[in-house]
Design a protein around this motif. Sequence first.
Motif, PDB file in Angstrom:
ATOM      1  N   SER A   1      12.773   4.442 -13.373  1.00  0.00           N
ATOM      2  CA  SER A   1      12.328   3.967 -12.062  1.00  0.00           C
ATOM      3  C   SER A   1      12.058   2.466 -12.116  1.00  0.00           C
ATOM      4  CB  SER A   1      11.062   4.713 -11.635  1.00  0.00           C
ATOM      5  OG  SER A   1      11.296   6.101 -11.558  1.00  0.00           O
ATOM      6  N   PRO A   2      12.317   1.757 -11.015  1.00  0.00           N
ATOM      7  CA  PRO A   2      12.212   0.289 -11.017  1.00  0.00           C
ATOM      8  C   PRO A   2      10.789  -0.208 -10.775  1.00  0.00           C
ATOM      9  CG  PRO A   2      13.011   1.030  -8.895  1.00  0.00           C
ATOM     10  CD  PRO A   2      12.861   2.280  -9.746  1.00  0.00           C
ATOM     11  N   ILE A   3       9.875   0.134 -11.657  1.00  0.00           N
ATOM     12  CA  ILE A   3       8.486  -0.282 -11.503  1.00  0.00           C
ATOM     13  C   ILE A   3       7.844  -0.306 -12.889  1.00  0.00           C
ATOM     14  CG2 ILE A   3       7.536   2.048 -11.181  1.00  0.00           C
ATOM     15  CD1 ILE A   3       5.760   0.828  -8.918  1.00  0.00           C
ATOM     16  N   THR A   4       6.817  -1.141 -13.052  1.00  0.00           N
ATOM     17  CA  THR A   4       6.104  -1.279 -14.317  1.00  0.00           C
ATOM     18  C   THR A   4       4.648  -0.896 -14.111  1.00  0.00           C
ATOM     19  OG1 THR A   4       7.545  -3.070 -15.053  1.00  0.00           O
ATOM     20  CG2 THR A   4       5.391  -2.926 -16.090  1.00  0.00           C
ATOM     21  N   VAL A   5       4.032  -0.280 -15.107  1.00  0.00           N
ATOM     22  CA  VAL A   5       2.602   0.014 -15.017  1.00  0.00           C
ATOM     23  C   VAL A   5       1.818  -1.027 -15.813  1.00  0.00           C
ATOM     24  CG1 VAL A   5       3.047   2.488 -14.779  1.00  0.00           C
ATOM     25  CG2 VAL A   5       2.488   1.565 -17.038  1.00  0.00           C
TER      26      VAL A   5
ATOM     27  N   GLU B   1       0.827  -1.202   0.000  1.00  0.00           N
ATOM     28  CA  GLU B   1       0.000   0.000   0.000  1.00  0.00           C
ATOM     29  C   GLU B   1       0.865   1.258   0.000  1.00  0.00           C
ATOM     30  OE1 GLU B   1      -3.202   0.439  -0.143  1.00  0.00           O
ATOM     31  OE2 GLU B   1      -4.033  -1.568   0.221  1.00  0.00           O
ATOM     32  N   PRO B   2       0.630   2.182  -0.912  1.00  0.00           N
ATOM     33  CA  PRO B   2       1.331   3.474  -0.836  1.00  0.00           C
ATOM     34  C   PRO B   2       0.848   4.261   0.373  1.00  0.00           C
ATOM     35  CG  PRO B   2      -0.399   3.549  -2.496  1.00  0.00           C
ATOM     36  CD  PRO B   2      -0.328   2.126  -2.031  1.00  0.00           C
ATOM     37  N   ASP B   3       1.657   5.183   0.827  1.00  0.00           N
ATOM     38  CA  ASP B   3       1.260   5.993   1.986  1.00  0.00           C
ATOM     39  C   ASP B   3       0.051   6.866   1.663  1.00  0.00           C
ATOM     40  OD1 ASP B   3       3.244   5.024   3.666  1.00  0.00           O
ATOM     41  OD2 ASP B   3       4.695   6.533   3.008  1.00  0.00           O
ATOM     42  N   ARG B   4       0.061   7.458   0.486  1.00  0.00           N
ATOM     43  CA  ARG B   4      -1.019   8.359   0.083  1.00  0.00           C
ATOM     44  C   ARG B   4      -1.803   7.681  -1.037  1.00  0.00           C
ATOM     45  NH1 ARG B   4      -0.050  13.459   2.266  1.00  0.00           N
ATOM     46  NH2 ARG B   4      -1.387  14.462   0.703  1.00  0.00           N
ATOM     47  N   ARG B   5      -2.750   6.838  -0.636  1.00  0.00           N
ATOM     48  CA  ARG B   5      -3.378   5.889  -1.556  1.00  0.00           C
ATOM     49  C   ARG B   5      -4.363   6.518  -2.523  1.00  0.00           C
ATOM     50  NH1 ARG B   5      -8.350   4.947   0.632  1.00  0.00           N
ATOM     51  NH2 ARG B   5      -8.602   5.482   2.850  1.00  0.00           N
ATOM     52  N   ASP B   6      -4.775   7.775  -2.290  1.00  0.00           N
ATOM     53  CA  ASP B   6      -5.745   8.358  -3.220  1.00  0.00           C
ATOM     54  C   ASP B   6      -5.322   9.730  -3.731  1.00  0.00           C
ATOM     55  OD1 ASP B   6      -6.155   9.752  -0.902  1.00  0.00           O
ATOM     56  OD2 ASP B   6      -8.337   9.560  -0.886  1.00  0.00           O
ATOM     57  N   ASP B   7      -4.027  10.000  -3.731  1.00  0.00           N
ATOM     58  CA  ASP B   7      -3.532  11.244  -4.318  1.00  0.00           C
ATOM     59  C   ASP B   7      -3.612  11.189  -5.844  1.00  0.00           C
ATOM     60  OD1 ASP B   7      -2.984  12.282  -1.872  1.00  0.00           O
ATOM     61  OD2 ASP B   7      -0.868  12.659  -2.238  1.00  0.00           O
ATOM     62  N   CYS B   8      -3.792  12.351  -6.448  1.00  0.00           N
ATOM     63  CA  CYS B   8      -3.833  12.474  -7.902  1.00  0.00           C
ATOM     64  C   CYS B   8      -2.443  12.211  -8.495  1.00  0.00           C
ATOM     65  CB  CYS B   8      -4.311  13.878  -8.273  1.00  0.00           C
ATOM     66  SG  CYS B   8      -4.339  14.219 -10.045  1.00  0.00           S
TER      67      CYS B   8
ATOM     68  N   ASP C   1       8.870   3.053  -3.149  1.00  0.00           N
ATOM     69  CA  ASP C   1       9.394   2.938  -1.783  1.00  0.00           C
ATOM     70  C   ASP C   1       8.795   1.758  -1.029  1.00  0.00           C
ATOM     71  OD1 ASP C   1      10.965   5.130  -2.205  1.00  0.00           O
ATOM     72  OD2 ASP C   1       9.709   6.530  -1.075  1.00  0.00           O
ATOM     73  N   LYS C   2       7.622   1.314  -1.446  1.00  0.00           N
ATOM     74  CA  LYS C   2       6.980   0.179  -0.772  1.00  0.00           C
ATOM     75  C   LYS C   2       7.389  -1.157  -1.390  1.00  0.00           C
ATOM     76  CE  LYS C   2       4.979   3.020   1.898  1.00  0.00           C
ATOM     77  NZ  LYS C   2       5.612   4.201   1.280  1.00  0.00           N
ATOM     78  N   GLY C   3       8.228  -1.115  -2.426  1.00  0.00           N
ATOM     79  CA  GLY C   3       8.702  -2.340  -3.053  1.00  0.00           C
ATOM     80  C   GLY C   3       7.779  -2.902  -4.109  1.00  0.00           C
ATOM     81  N   SER C   4       6.904  -2.073  -4.644  1.00  0.00           N
ATOM     82  CA  SER C   4       5.976  -2.539  -5.678  1.00  0.00           C
ATOM     83  C   SER C   4       6.705  -2.809  -6.988  1.00  0.00           C
ATOM     84  CB  SER C   4       4.877  -1.490  -5.898  1.00  0.00           C
ATOM     85  OG  SER C   4       4.034  -1.866  -6.965  1.00  0.00           O
TER      86      SER C   4
ATOM     87  N   MET D   1       3.876  16.004  -9.406  1.00  0.00           N
ATOM     88  CA  MET D   1       2.853  15.166  -8.776  1.00  0.00           C
ATOM     89  C   MET D   1       3.041  13.709  -9.181  1.00  0.00           C
ATOM     90  SD  MET D   1      -0.464  17.669  -9.253  1.00  0.00           S
ATOM     91  CE  MET D   1      -1.659  16.570  -8.495  1.00  0.00           C
ATOM     92  N   GLY D   2       3.351  13.476 -10.446  1.00  0.00           N
ATOM     93  CA  GLY D   2       3.590  12.120 -10.915  1.00  0.00           C
ATOM     94  C   GLY D   2       4.810  11.487 -10.256  1.00  0.00           C
ATOM     95  N   ARG D   3       5.867  12.261 -10.131  1.00  0.00           N
ATOM     96  CA  ARG D   3       7.078  11.734  -9.480  1.00  0.00           C
ATOM     97  C   ARG D   3       6.801  11.340  -8.030  1.00  0.00           C
ATOM     98  NH1 ARG D   3       9.387  16.431 -12.009  1.00  0.00           N
ATOM     99  NH2 ARG D   3      10.454  15.841 -13.945  1.00  0.00           N
ATOM    100  N   ALA D   4       5.990  12.126  -7.353  1.00  0.00           N
ATOM    101  CA  ALA D   4       5.644  11.813  -5.964  1.00  0.00           C
ATOM    102  C   ALA D   4       4.860  10.503  -5.877  1.00  0.00           C
ATOM    103  CB  ALA D   4       4.833  12.954  -5.352  1.00  0.00           C
ATOM    104  N   ARG D   5       3.955  10.286  -6.819  1.00  0.00           N
ATOM    105  CA  ARG D   5       3.192   9.034  -6.833  1.00  0.00           C
ATOM    106  C   ARG D   5       4.106   7.845  -7.088  1.00  0.00           C
ATOM    107  NH1 ARG D   5       0.572   7.916  -4.420  1.00  0.00           N
ATOM    108  NH2 ARG D   5       1.358   9.637  -3.192  1.00  0.00           N
ATOM    109  N   ILE D   6       4.999   7.976  -8.062  1.00  0.00           N
ATOM    110  CA  ILE D   6       5.900   6.877  -8.394  1.00  0.00           C
ATOM    111  C   ILE D   6       6.814   6.553  -7.214  1.00  0.00           C
ATOM    112  CG2 ILE D   6       7.830   6.208  -9.889  1.00  0.00           C
ATOM    113  CD1 ILE D   6       6.423   8.058 -12.042  1.00  0.00           C
ATOM    114  N   ALA D   7       7.358   7.566  -6.580  1.00  0.00           N
ATOM    115  CA  ALA D   7       8.248   7.350  -5.435  1.00  0.00           C
ATOM    116  C   ALA D   7       7.526   6.631  -4.308  1.00  0.00           C
ATOM    117  CB  ALA D   7       8.804   8.687  -4.950  1.00  0.00           C
ATOM    118  N   ASP D   8       6.284   7.005  -4.059  1.00  0.00           N
ATOM    119  CA  ASP D   8       5.497   6.376  -2.994  1.00  0.00           C
ATOM    120  C   ASP D   8       5.338   4.880  -3.255  1.00  0.00           C
ATOM    121  OD1 ASP D   8       3.845   5.924  -0.824  1.00  0.00           O
ATOM    122  OD2 ASP D   8       2.268   7.310  -1.444  1.00  0.00           O
TER     123      ASP D   8
END
Length: 251
Positions: A232-236, A171-178, A206-209, A196-203
């Motif tokens: 960034s080490p994540i896939t959409v 779970e990201p810390d801010r689960r419903d941010d834009c 950081d949780k290991g998603s 705003m996008g960078r903040a979402r990706i970092a969140d």
Amino acid sequence: MSVALFVPCYIDQLYPDVAIATLEILERLGIDVDYPGGQTCCGQPMANTGCQDDTAPVAKRFVDLFADYEAIVCPSGSCVSMVRNHYSEFFDANDKDFQNVTTRTYELCEYLHDVVKLDHLDVTFPHTVSLHQSCHGLRELRLGQSSESMEPRENKVRKILELVNGIQWVEPDRRDDCCGFGGTFAVNEADVSAEMGRARIADHCDKGSQVLASADMSCLMHLQGLIRREQSPITVMHVAQILTGRPLDAH
């Protein structure tokens, strides 16, 4: 059951596999799917920019095309919200075709949860997943609980994804941010949108998603651009792709 499949223009042009995955999941459930030819845009980009005169004929075409179907399913919460919540500006309230379309248009997970009442999927996706909940999905379609609301709501997107075997949730810390996309907002306020996008990706990172999932490919399109540029080490992935067991390395 039978449905009409509405494929948003940006999915048609840029992410056709999301449309194919949506078709696959519906057909696997024994649903008869029709794809009305000649469909285009729902009109949301023009409406969001204030171009009402340009939106009206697009909305009318949509209603004319889909009026006779018992259900319309779309893999985009923002497009569904446009039809359900904003078409009223372009039609008489007593217009029967308008009423039929606006009351029968569903976001994919919403349809699977509320209409099909799906409770089993023979699909495995053995990866760590986090969920991005789009603003339209949360605040206009009420697909889940938003932090500013006191009214409890079931998270329909998460409930459907939980039917997939092997998913490990974080779970990201801010689960419903834009995410910062907002259509033309990303053009008019590019720096704010990107931050705003960078903040979402970092969140999520950081949780290991491993996989940032969403029911709105428009949000994921915005985030994917930032992920690729900054490596960034994540896939959409869109939820439809996960529901049909698409391999992670294909993305």
